[in-house]
Design an enzyme around this catalytic site. Structure first.
Site, mmCIF file in Angstrom:
data_model
loop_
_atom_site.group_PDB
_atom_site.id
_atom_site.type_symbol
_atom_site.label_atom_id
_atom_site.label_comp_id
_atom_site.label_asym_id
_atom_site.label_seq_id
_atom_site.Cartn_x
_atom_site.Cartn_y
_atom_site.Cartn_z
ATOM 1 N N HIS A 68 33.666 36.679 37.992
ATOM 2 C CA HIS A 68 33.423 38.083 37.648
ATOM 3 C C HIS A 68 34.293 38.570 36.499
ATOM 4 C CE1 HIS A 68 36.809 39.259 40.432
ATOM 5 N NE2 HIS A 68 36.924 40.222 39.543
ATOM 6 N N ASP A 115 33.037 32.832 43.648
ATOM 7 C CA ASP A 115 33.682 33.514 42.522
ATOM 8 C C ASP A 115 34.741 32.609 41.899
ATOM 9 O OD1 ASP A 115 34.296 35.492 40.723
ATOM 10 O OD2 ASP A 115 35.367 36.770 42.156
ATOM 11 N N SER A 220 42.385 39.678 39.192
ATOM 12 C CA SER A 220 41.337 38.745 39.597
ATOM 13 C C SER A 220 41.478 37.461 38.785
ATOM 14 C CB SER A 220 39.960 39.340 39.338
ATOM 15 O OG SER A 220 39.653 40.327 40.279
#
Length: 276
Positions: A68, A115, A220
């Site tokens: 992402h 992810d 992230s």
């Protein structure tokens, strides 16, 4: 595969449930360059670069991060290694263009399942005390169990107001119950077998208004480590960082060994799959 306009539309919908990225709430400043595998994915903002996501160096030309982080592509982005302070000039810093990037083909924008992404740098890094690869847990390895202490690090937000640190922070948290994370009052069906969740309740007297230490906006793609080995990739958490019922969520790296090996084994001149 996930691509184009559908990704952007779905991403806008899912943001109502989960945060775009992760960082550090609580914790402490890391010793300078004590985590030489840390990567900062930065995006051009005016005449300077701004930290956007984290990553970990896993081979001499490869960085592992979260899919992402790259949904809008690699244009305008650089990878910076050997970083402690984002703003200060450091002789240890090495800056790279992104030669190729590979988002996992089964990434699900609706819940961030799978992810994980790999970035191939435009050249191998120069190994030093400030820049080095880290081991990651392979298929068949033992993941940390309930209550095990794991470590996260990054340059993410310090609170829900979005204030960011200039220097690398680190935090020790604990693996949380997967069965509880699957409950409807936690993440429900968003949580899959490819994920682990972790946080740490702040001991009394607690100086954190969120009452726990956790990851938050801005990191992230960064690593979750157990005994010095990467076992997870920081993926997502609650809309507000530090919520008791929204532990941070991490992609389980050992589920992707074959994909990692196959991706890095591609011929140097092979065209990357940019549609992921």
């Amino acid at each position: 595969m996930v691509s184009g306009k559908n990704v952007l539309v779905a991403a806008a919908l899912v943001f109502a449930l989960i945060s775009h990225s992760e960082g550090i709430i609580g914790g402490r400043e890391a010793a300078p360059h004590s985590r030489p595998y840390m990567a900062s994915i930065q995006v051009q903002e005016g005449e300077s670069l701004k930290h956007e996501c984290g990553g970990s160096v896993i081979a001499d030309q490869w960085v592992m991060t979260a899919t992402h982080c790259l949904l809008s592509g690699s244009a305008g982005r650089k990878i910076v290694l050997g970083v402690h302070s984002l703003s200060e000039p450091e002789e240890t810093k090495q800056t790279f263009d992104i030669l190729e990037y590979y988002n996992h083909p089964d990434f699900n924008v609706l819940n961030y399942d799978n992810d994980i992404a790999l970035i191939k740098l435009d050249r191998p890094f120069n190994a030093s005390e400030a820049v080095a690869a880290v081991e990651y847990l392979r298929t068949g390895g033992t993941n940390p169990g309930l209550g095990a202490e794991v470590e996260a690090a990054g340059w993410g937000s310090l609170d829900n107001l979005g204030s960011r640190p200039d220097k690398l922070k680190e935090v020790v948290i604990e693996v949380f119950s997967s069965s509880r994370c699957r409950r409807s009052d936690y993440y429900g069906k968003l949580f899959t077998s490819n994920m682990m969740c972790a946080h740490k309740l702040c001991p009394e007297p607690c100086n954190q208004p969120q009452r726990k230490e956790d990851t938050c906006d801005g990191d992230s793609g960064g690593p979750l480590l157990y005994n010095g080995t990467v076992v997870g990739i920081t993926s997502y958490g609650g809309k507000k960082c530090g919520q008791i019922r929204k532990p941070g969520i991490y992609t389980i790296v050992s589920h992707y060994t074959e994909w990692i090996d196959n991706t890095m084994a591609l011929q140097p001149n092979a065209a990357p799959d940019q549609s992921s």
